[in-house]
Motif scaffolding. Structure first.
Motif, PDB file in Angstrom:
ATOM      1  N   LEU A 178       0.823  -1.205   0.000  1.00 14.73           N
ATOM      2  CA  LEU A 178       0.000   0.000   0.000  1.00 14.73           C
ATOM      3  C   LEU A 178       0.859   1.258   0.000  1.00 14.73           C
ATOM      4  CD1 LEU A 178      -2.765  -1.153   2.459  1.00 14.73           C
ATOM      5  CD2 LEU A 178      -3.039  -0.660   0.033  1.00 14.73           C
ATOM      6  N   GLY A 179       2.173   1.050  -0.037  1.00 15.54           N
ATOM      7  CA  GLY A 179       3.073   2.189  -0.210  1.00 15.54           C
ATOM      8  C   GLY A 179       3.668   2.746   1.060  1.00 15.54           C
ATOM      9  N   HIS A 181       6.270   3.310   4.065  1.00 15.62           N
ATOM     10  CA  HIS A 181       7.690   3.135   4.309  1.00 15.62           C
ATOM     11  C   HIS A 181       7.890   2.236   5.519  1.00 15.62           C
ATOM     12  CE1 HIS A 181       8.911   6.014   1.401  1.00 15.62           C
ATOM     13  NE2 HIS A 181       8.029   6.886   1.873  1.00 15.62           N
ATOM     14  N   GLN A 184       6.805   3.863   8.625  1.00 19.23           N
ATOM     15  CA  GLN A 184       5.343   3.972   8.737  1.00 19.23           C
ATOM     16  C   GLN A 184       4.738   2.628   9.097  1.00 19.23           C
ATOM     17  OE1 GLN A 184       4.676   5.602   4.829  1.00 19.23           O
ATOM     18  NE2 GLN A 184       3.956   7.522   5.722  1.00 19.23           N
ATOM     19  N   ARG A 187       5.228   2.137  12.708  1.00 18.03           N
ATOM     20  CA  ARG A 187       4.382   2.986  13.553  1.00 18.03           C
ATOM     21  C   ARG A 187       2.913   2.563  13.471  1.00 18.03           C
ATOM     22  NH1 ARG A 187       2.645   8.176  12.215  1.00 18.03           N
ATOM     23  NH2 ARG A 187       3.937   8.073  10.355  1.00 18.03           N
ATOM     24  N   LEU A 188       2.468   2.187  12.275  1.00 18.35           N
ATOM     25  CA  LEU A 188       1.029   1.967  12.078  1.00 18.35           C
ATOM     26  C   LEU A 188       0.618   0.495  12.135  1.00 18.35           C
ATOM     27  CD1 LEU A 188       0.659   4.565   9.234  1.00 18.35           C
ATOM     28  CD2 LEU A 188      -0.135   4.821  11.591  1.00 18.35           C
TER      29      LEU A 188
ATOM     30  N   ARG B   4       5.084   7.403  -3.055  1.00 16.65           N
ATOM     31  CA  ARG B   4       3.899   8.020  -2.460  1.00 16.65           C
ATOM     32  C   ARG B   4       3.928   7.846  -0.954  1.00 16.65           C
ATOM     33  NH1 ARG B   4      -0.808   5.511  -3.580  1.00 16.65           N
ATOM     34  NH2 ARG B   4       0.312   3.735  -4.435  1.00 16.65           N
ATOM     35  N   THR B   5       3.438   8.827  -0.262  1.00  8.35           N
ATOM     36  CA  THR B   5       3.321   8.659   1.183  1.00  8.35           C
ATOM     37  C   THR B   5       1.845   8.728   1.536  1.00  8.35           C
ATOM     38  OG1 THR B   5       3.724  11.013   1.355  1.00  8.35           O
ATOM     39  CG2 THR B   5       5.564   9.557   1.863  1.00  8.35           C
ATOM     40  N   PRO B   6       1.204   7.571   1.628  1.00  5.20           N
ATOM     41  CA  PRO B   6      -0.240   7.547   1.825  1.00  5.20           C
ATOM     42  C   PRO B   6      -0.664   8.091   3.192  1.00  5.20           C
ATOM     43  CG  PRO B   6       0.669   5.327   1.951  1.00  5.20           C
ATOM     44  CD  PRO B   6       1.789   6.227   1.577  1.00  5.20           C
ATOM     45  N   VAL B   7       0.113   7.823   4.201  1.00  2.78           N
ATOM     46  CA  VAL B   7      -0.275   8.296   5.531  1.00  2.78           C
ATOM     47  C   VAL B   7       0.841   9.134   6.102  1.00  2.78           C
ATOM     48  CG1 VAL B   7      -1.423   7.551   7.621  1.00  2.78           C
ATOM     49  CG2 VAL B   7      -1.082   5.924   5.750  1.00  2.78           C
ATOM     50  N   GLY B   8       0.579  10.415   6.251  1.00  2.00           N
ATOM     51  CA  GLY B   8       1.567  11.295   6.863  1.00  2.00           C
ATOM     52  C   GLY B   8       2.750  11.524   5.952  1.00  2.00           C
ATOM     53  N   GLY B   9       3.534  12.513   6.215  1.00  2.00           N
ATOM     54  CA  GLY B   9       4.696  12.810   5.388  1.00  2.00           C
ATOM     55  C   GLY B   9       5.961  12.298   6.027  1.00  2.00           C
ATOM     56  N   HIS B  10       7.072  12.541   5.375  1.00  2.00           N
ATOM     57  CA  HIS B  10       8.333  12.051   5.882  1.00  2.00           C
ATOM     58  C   HIS B  10       9.398  13.078   5.691  1.00  2.00           C
ATOM     59  CE1 HIS B  10       8.280   8.270   7.597  1.00  2.00           C
ATOM     60  NE2 HIS B  10       7.784   7.614   6.560  1.00  2.00           N
ATOM     61  N   ARG B  15      13.734   9.267   5.383  1.00  2.00           N
ATOM     62  CA  ARG B  15      13.602   8.528   4.137  1.00  2.00           C
ATOM     63  C   ARG B  15      14.936   7.869   3.779  1.00  2.00           C
ATOM     64  NH1 ARG B  15      10.155  12.099   0.255  1.00  2.00           N
ATOM     65  NH2 ARG B  15      11.452  13.474   1.438  1.00  2.00           N
TER      66      ARG B  15
END
Lengths: 275, 304
Positions: A178-179, A181, A184, A187-188, B4-10, B15
């Motif tokens: 789903l893209g 990182h 992320q 964290r999620l 793409r950053t679907p949730v929140g930025g970085h 990165r």
């Protein structure tokens, strides 16, 4: 298996006897903490709340309690960090020495406390010369934290790895697809997954540290006293029997509900107990 | 992978770190492994190594401090002096007795909880067995002192403790007291793995044994016990190891009358004779490591 009614009753009786065996001594001490007499005789001569009031006014037990809490909190934090890292490494990678690592983690609680105690006491008391510089760990709050963290790591590790084993690796792949990182995903997805296992492991590690006496006796040094040490030192002093009863009951009242909570949090993970 | 950053930025540095770990998986492993392995090896394994070394130093008789002079005298004393070997034999006997007693009490309890109790009661019962583990080790040792107290002829309070008053009999503060208190302390560690082992045992296996004409005792002996060996081995690691090195419980429940291996090590260390204490410590170290290896063969580590 077709057991006769009699056999079932015998087994049921044995179980309840076993439970009575486990709980009677605890109840006896709790009742004795309200005893008006200052001995360990049964039944109590009368009931009073005096000892409970007195226990908080005397310096010894409350200072020792604060010391115990501080050591347990810091040792738990270190153990959680180290145990979680080890659990993630074990779960996600195959590497040389992987099976020895689990042995290494269990060793500090599988070996008798006295072995760990003498070993750590010996190395903390020594001046270690590394050529470039030399140092001595010495004794006090810090040495206790180091010793306790060492045998608490396995508790944190057990809880986290049990949770990781149960949760599917697909979740991480899905998150990446789903893209998300890596950070992320952590964290999620990962962190929320292991959160309650961390809490459970933390509570158990805390209880283990709070309760420990053998390693503590040898690595605390002379100026630092934890609650178990205070209790142990006062068990043989006839005058302090009532205060020991109170502190012993207090320990039960605090740790049993905590352990029960940890049990609920790690539901189904197996129980990551230590000693 | 998309940017793409679907949730929140970085932020840019984060990165960068992400990319680094994605490219070099081994780096991730190293980052995870280094702290715990470093801690356990540098602090624990090194200490065990130093301990073996410490047993080889001669003690300065005047300052009571270890010198740097090497000697095998401590090892010889610890391993050949009959007075000391005797204590070791006694401790092994206590640890073995405690293990057997725990097994005898734990087997019917675990069997009842996992196979006979109503499913809704199982969880509660097993939690009830485990909770006393957390009541505090010292508290429980102390509780047995209160339980075992014999009535006395003199003193301010002549009455006995719980056992003496309720049952009219108490084993007093002796060897039986040590075995009883240790059995009490470590019993949950035996119940838990056996319960888990029984839980994994398919009920159909027991039915099959019954259908083939085996009576319950035969089923127990030929089906249940062989399948429980790893679980029993796992439980015995705790009951045996924890009993072997214990010095607090013997001190508390016998008022110092009975000395086991742990007491020997403690008093030698406080003497102070650190090298000899280190030599004594090699006894439990060797016994437990041998025991662990034996139990590993029986499959105990898969049932821990």
């Amino acid at each position: 298996m077709n057991l006769s009614r009699a056999a079932r009753w015998v087994l049921r009786g044995a179980t309840w006897l076993g439970l009575a065996f486990l709980y009677t001594p605890l109840i006896v001490v709790a009742v004795l903490s309200f005893n008006t007499a200052t001995s360990l005789s049964w039944p109590p001569k009368g009931l009073t709340l005096d000892w409970w009031r007195k226990a908080w006014k005397v310096d010894g037990p409350s200072d020792a309690l604060v010391n115990s809490l501080q050591v347990a909190v810091v040792a738990t934090i270190i153990a959680l960090l180290l145990g979680t890292l080890a659990a993630f490494a074990m779960q996600r990678f195959t590497f040389f020495g992987r099976s020895s690592l689990s042995f290494l983690l269990v060793l500090p609680i599988a070996l008798p406390g006295i072995v760990t105690a003498v070993a750590l006491q010996n190395s903390f008391s020594r001046t270690i010369d590394l050529g470039l510089f030399e140092f001595r760990i010495g004794f006090g709050f810090h040495s206790l934290v180091i010793a306790h963290a060492t045998f608490c790591v396995v508790v944190a590790y057990n809880n986290v790895i049990a949770r990781l084993r149960r949760s599917s690796a697909n979740l991480l792949e899905a998150s990446a697809d789903l893209g998300a990182h890596a950070s992320q995903t952590f964290r999620l997805v990962t962190f929320p997954l292991v959160r309650s296992a961390l809490l459970a492991g933390g509570i158990l590690a805390f209880a283990l540290s709070f309760d420990e006496i053998i390693v503590t006796t040898f690595t605390a040094g002379s100026g630092f006293e934890t609650l178990p040490q205070w209790i142990f030192a006062n068990i043989s002093r006839p005058n302090n029997v009532p205060l020991v009863n109170v502190m012993a009951t207090f320990v039960m009242l605090v740790s049993i509900p905590l352990a029960w909570m940890a049990q609920r949090l790690s539901d189904g993970d197996g129980i990551g107990t230590g000693r | 992978m998309s940017e793409r950053t679907p949730v929140g930025g970085h932020s840019a540095p984060l990165r960068g770190v992400n990319r680094l770990f994605r490219r070099h998986r081994r780096l991730g492993l190293a980052a995870l492994l280094t702290p715990p392995v470093f801690w356990l090896v540098v602090i624990y394994i090194a200490s065990l190594g130093l301990l073996i070394g410490a047993a080889m130093f001669r003690l300065d008789p005047r300052s009571h401090k270890p010198t740097t002079e090497l000697t095998t005298e401590n090892l010889r004393t610890a391993f050949t002096d009959w007075d000391f070997v005797n204590v070791v034999v006694r401790s092994v006997f206590v640890a073995a007795t405690v293990t057997v007693l725990c097994l005898v009490i734990a087997l019917p309890m675990a069997f009842y909880i996992s196979k006979i109790a109503k499913p809704w009661a199982r969880r509660g019962l097993i939690v009830a067995v485990l909770m006393p583990l957390w009541a505090g080790y010292l508290v429980k040792g102390y509780a047995w002192k209160a339980m075992l107290r014999p009535a006395s002829k003199f003193g301010i309070d002549k009455d006995g403790g719980f056992l003496a008053s309720v049952f009219g009999w108490t084993p007093g503060f002796g060897m039986v007291a040590v075995i009883l208190a240790l059995t009490y302390l470590w019993l949950p560690y035996m119940v838990l793995p056996i319960y888990a082992g029984l839980d994994r045992l398919p009920p159909s296996l027991l039915d099959a044994s019954g259908d083939l004409g085996a009576r319950p005792l035969r089923t127990f002996r030929s089906v249940i016990v062989p399948m429980l060996v790893p679980s029993i081995a796992a439980g015995s690691i705790f009951t045996f190891s924890l009993s072997l090195g214990d010095y607090i419980v013997p001190k508390v429940v016998t008022e110092g009358k009975i000395r086991l291996l742990g007491n020997l090590i403690e008093s030698t260390l406080l003497a102070p004779n650190q090298p000899l204490a280190a030599a004594f410590t090699l006894w439990p170290l060797m016994i437990i490591i041998t025991y662990l290896i034996g139990m590993k063969r029986l499959g105990a580590f898969e049932s821990l």
